[in-house]
Design an enzyme around this catalytic site. Structure first.
Site, mmCIF file in Angstrom:
data_model
loop_
_atom_site.group_PDB
_atom_site.id
_atom_site.type_symbol
_atom_site.label_atom_id
_atom_site.label_comp_id
_atom_site.label_asym_id
_atom_site.label_seq_id
_atom_site.Cartn_x
_atom_site.Cartn_y
_atom_site.Cartn_z
ATOM 1 N N SER A 36 61.945 48.685 -20.916
ATOM 2 C CA SER A 36 63.066 48.906 -21.831
ATOM 3 C C SER A 36 64.349 49.161 -21.047
ATOM 4 C CB SER A 36 62.810 50.124 -22.724
ATOM 5 O OG SER A 36 61.636 49.961 -23.447
ATOM 6 N N ARG A 90 55.809 43.801 -21.292
ATOM 7 C CA ARG A 90 54.476 44.323 -20.990
ATOM 8 C C ARG A 90 53.724 44.547 -22.287
ATOM 9 N NH1 ARG A 90 57.416 48.797 -18.563
ATOM 10 N NH2 ARG A 90 56.122 48.796 -16.708
ATOM 11 N N THR A 91 52.401 44.572 -22.164
ATOM 12 C CA THR A 91 51.560 45.018 -23.280
ATOM 13 C C THR A 91 51.367 46.513 -23.127
ATOM 14 O OG1 THR A 91 50.433 42.890 -23.480
ATOM 15 C CG2 THR A 91 49.276 44.820 -24.324
ATOM 16 N N HIS A 92 51.688 47.257 -24.172
ATOM 17 C CA HIS A 92 51.581 48.714 -24.105
ATOM 18 C C HIS A 92 50.207 49.202 -24.558
ATOM 19 C CE1 HIS A 92 56.003 48.426 -23.859
ATOM 20 N NE2 HIS A 92 55.927 49.589 -23.247
ATOM 21 N N GLU A 191 57.034 62.330 -27.958
ATOM 22 C CA GLU A 191 56.421 63.647 -27.870
ATOM 23 C C GLU A 191 57.049 64.613 -28.885
ATOM 24 O OE1 GLU A 191 57.850 62.054 -25.199
ATOM 25 O OE2 GLU A 191 55.877 61.190 -24.779
ATOM 26 N N SER A 210 54.182 53.911 -20.512
ATOM 27 C CA SER A 210 53.735 52.764 -19.709
ATOM 28 C C SER A 210 53.532 53.189 -18.263
ATOM 29 C CB SER A 210 54.788 51.644 -19.785
ATOM 30 O OG SER A 210 55.967 52.019 -19.100
HETATM 31 I I1 8IG Z 1 62.598 54.407 -23.876
HETATM 32 O O1 8IG Z 1 61.186 60.104 -24.798
HETATM 33 C C1 8IG Z 1 61.403 55.960 -24.101
HETATM 34 N N1 8IG Z 1 60.094 55.798 -24.006
HETATM 35 N N2 8IG Z 1 56.776 59.007 -24.390
HETATM 36 N N3 8IG Z 1 59.010 59.578 -24.607
HETATM 37 C C2 8IG Z 1 58.047 58.641 -24.404
HETATM 38 N N4 8IG Z 1 58.302 57.371 -24.196
HETATM 39 C C3 8IG Z 1 59.587 57.006 -24.200
HETATM 40 C C4 8IG Z 1 60.633 57.892 -24.405
HETATM 41 C C5 8IG Z 1 60.328 59.257 -24.615
HETATM 42 N N5 8IG Z 1 61.770 57.219 -24.348
#
Ligand code: 8IG
Length: 275
Positions: A36, A90-92, A191, A210
Site C-alpha cells: 500500500s 500481494r495476496t493477504h 487493531e 503482511s
Molecule cells: I496501510 O494501522 C495499514 N495497514 N494491522 N494496522 C494494521 N494494518 C495496517 C494499518 C494499521 N495501516
C-alpha cells in the site's frame, strides 16, 4: 512430489518458468513486492522490459484491495543492468486463501533466481513522531498470525531475518531513516487501541497485515530480505483520528516522491553490490 496442484514449490517453479518465457529474462537478480502506497515507487528504478497481469502467471490471484495493482513487471535497473522482478500486488493472509498463496510471489522470485527480496508495505505506526507518509526500515518482526509458511521440522534461523548489510545500504541512501519492529496481525480489521498497546508492550513499532510470513518464506528460500514500511496512519488509539482506507491511500500519494527515490536508489546500490 511434483504435482503442481499440491506442491506450492512446484507451482512457484512453474510460475518462474512462465515469467522467464514471457519476459525474455531467463533469471532475475532481485524481486520487490509493492505494498500500500508503494505502487508508483518502481517507476524510477529503470526501464520496464515486460509487464503483464499477474493472473496470467500460474498461482497468482487477482488483487482483493482497491489501490493494489496486480501487475508483474520485469525492470532493467538503471545503471547496473540487473533485472528486477516487481510484484505489484500481494495476496493477504486475511483473504483466507492460505499461507502458500500469501508467499507464492516470494517463492516465485526465488525460483526465478532472485537472491534478494525487497518487501514493502503500508502500515500503522506506534511511534507518534512518525507522521503519516514516513518510511521506516524493518529491523525485525513479530509474526502474530499464528501461521507459518514452513511445514515440518524445518528450523529456519531468523536471527538476522532483515539482512543488516541491506539495511545499511538503505540508511546510506537516506540517513534520516528510522528502524522498527514490524508486527503482522491477521487483519482484516485494524487493531483495537488495546491491541496496539499490547503490540507496543511486546516491542513492536509498526503494525500491519503482511510481510512477516513473506519474509519467513524468503529466508527459507535463502534470500536476503530488505523490508521498508510506509507509515500511512498512526495505529489505533495513538492519535485521536479513526482509521480509514482513504487516509492510507492519501498518505501513499503524498509520500510518493520520497519513497520512490529511496527505493530506486537503494535497489541501484544493492544490485551494484551484488551484481
Ligand atoms: I496501510 O494501522 C495499514 N495497514 N494491522 N494496522 C494494521 N494494518 C495496517 C494499518 C494499521 N495501516
Amino acid at each position: 512430489m511434483t504435482d503442481t496442484a499440491s506442491d506450492p514449490y512446484q507451482l512457484a517453479r512453474d510460475a518462474a518458468a512462465a515469467i522467464a518465457e514471457a519476459s525474455g529474462a531467463p533469471t532475475h537478480d532481485l524481486a520487490l513486492v509493492l505494498g500500500s502506497g508503494w505502487a508508483g515507487a518502481a517507476d524510477l528504478m529503470g526501464e520496464t522490459i515486460w509487464q503483464a497481469d499477474a493472473t496470467s502467471i500460474p498461482g497468482f490471484r487477482p488483487p482483493a484491495v482497491a489501490g493494489h495493482v496486480g501487475t508483474l513487471r520485469s525492470i532493467r535497473v538503471e545503471g547496473t543492468g540487473a533485472r528486477a522482478l516487481v510484484l505489484g500486488a500481494r495476496t493477504h493472509f486475511y483473504e483466507g486463501a492460505g499461507v502458500d498463496a500469501v508467499v507464492h510471489g516470494v517463492r516465485t522470485a526465488a525460483a526465478a533466481g532472485a537472491r534478494t527480496m525487497v518487501l514493502t508495505n503500508g502500515c500503522g505506526g506506534i511511534d507518534p513522531s512518525w507522521a503519516p507518509g514516513t518510511p521506516v526500515l524493518i529491523r525485525d518482526q513479530i509474526n502474530f498470525t499464528g501461521a507459518t509458511p514452513l511445514v515440518g521440522a524445518n528450523f529456519v534461523d531468523l536471527t538476522d531475518l532483515y539482512t543488516p548489510a541491506l539495511r545499511q545500504i538503505a540508511r546510506d541512501v537516506d540517513p534520516s531513516l528510522d528502524e522498527g519492529v514490524y508486527m503482522q496481525f491477521s487483519g482484516p480489521s485494524y487493531e483495537t487501541p488495546a491491541e496496539v498497546q499490547m503490540a507496543k508492550a511486546v516491542g513492536a513499532d509498526l503494525v500491519g497485515m503482511s510481510t512477516a510470513l513473506e519474509a519467513i518464506a524468503a529466508r527459507e528460500a535463502g534470500l536476503d530480505v530488505l523490508g521498508i514500511s510506509l507509515v500511512t496512519n498512526l495505529a489505533a488509539g495513538i492519535s485521536e483520528q479513526a482509521l480509514s482506507h482513504e487516509e492510507v491511500l492519501e498518505a501513499g500519494r503524498d509520500a510518493g516522491p520520497r519513497i520512490s527515490r529511496l527505493l530506486a536508489e537503494t535497489v541501484r546500490r544493492l544490485t551494484d553490490a551484488t551484481a
